[in-house]
Design an enzyme around this catalytic site. Sequence first.
Site, PDB file in Angstrom:
ATOM      1  N   HIS A  90      26.986 -24.153  -3.558  1.00 30.27           N
ATOM      2  CA  HIS A  90      28.185 -24.112  -4.386  1.00 30.27           C
ATOM      3  C   HIS A  90      28.766 -22.704  -4.338  1.00 30.27           C
ATOM      4  O   HIS A  90      28.078 -21.740  -3.983  1.00 30.27           O
ATOM      5  CB  HIS A  90      27.846 -24.467  -5.831  1.00 30.27           C
ATOM      6  CG  HIS A  90      27.502 -25.916  -6.026  1.00 30.27           C
ATOM      7  ND1 HIS A  90      27.418 -26.485  -7.275  1.00 30.27           N
ATOM      8  CD2 HIS A  90      27.236 -26.903  -5.140  1.00 30.27           C
ATOM      9  CE1 HIS A  90      27.119 -27.758  -7.150  1.00 30.27           C
ATOM     10  NE2 HIS A  90      26.983 -28.035  -5.863  1.00 30.27           N
ATOM     11  N   GLU A 107      29.501 -20.644  -6.703  1.00 33.99           N
ATOM     12  CA  GLU A 107      28.789 -19.703  -7.573  1.00 33.99           C
ATOM     13  C   GLU A 107      27.508 -19.212  -6.917  1.00 33.99           C
ATOM     14  O   GLU A 107      27.189 -18.013  -6.974  1.00 33.99           O
ATOM     15  CB  GLU A 107      28.412 -20.371  -8.908  1.00 33.99           C
ATOM     16  CG  GLU A 107      29.577 -20.900  -9.699  1.00 33.99           C
ATOM     17  CD  GLU A 107      29.868 -22.369  -9.446  1.00 33.99           C
ATOM     18  OE1 GLU A 107      30.230 -23.058 -10.417  1.00 33.99           O
ATOM     19  OE2 GLU A 107      29.738 -22.833  -8.303  1.00 33.99           O
ATOM     20  N   CYS A 132      28.312 -26.203 -12.763  1.00 33.89           N
ATOM     21  CA  CYS A 132      27.408 -27.330 -13.019  1.00 33.89           C
ATOM     22  C   CYS A 132      26.109 -26.779 -13.616  1.00 33.89           C
ATOM     23  O   CYS A 132      25.922 -25.563 -13.737  1.00 33.89           O
ATOM     24  CB  CYS A 132      27.128 -28.087 -11.721  1.00 33.89           C
ATOM     25  SG  CYS A 132      26.111 -27.154 -10.544  1.00 33.89           S
TER      26      CYS A 132
END
Length: 182
Positions: free
Chosen positions: A63, A65, A93
């Site tokens: 992801h 991040e 998430c």
Amino acid sequence: MGVTPEALAVSERDRRFMTLALEAAESARAAGEVPVGAVLVRGDEVVATGFNHPIGAHDPSAHAEMAALRAGARSLQNYRLPGCELFVTLEPCLMCAGAIMHARIARVVFGAHDPKTGACGSVVDAFANTQLNHHTQVMGGVLGTECGDALRSFFAHRRQAIRAERAAAAERARSCAPDQPV
């Protein structure tokens, strides 16, 4: 539509870094990935950027991040990133929230809320758990319209491409089928 309290508190600095996260999201879009981008900042310095690439990397943890945290940890030569802020175009998430906490990120600023997997209040609020030993400040909705529009546009284009592929396949099937007696 009125201005939300979150939008009133948005600084020009937050907008500037979220704009950089949107630029990182465009890199994901260009690679055929869901357009999510992240920027890791310490003070006024960009330490690292990242964008979504789980499909291309064959990695469910790739992801935006996670990419920014990994690059930032390498850059600062420390797995802990105290004093850093993470700007991300989509609400993190649960996996990313956990990594953010372990990295000791001081503040997360996100753009679009994620009603399906958001862990900053949309589905769960991992950062509100007082039992955890690290507490990250969270601000959502920064350039939320722009961030949401980038995602909606991507998925609309993807759906349109899928419909076009199906129509072309159906047309090929019709043109290749032997004539049927009527």
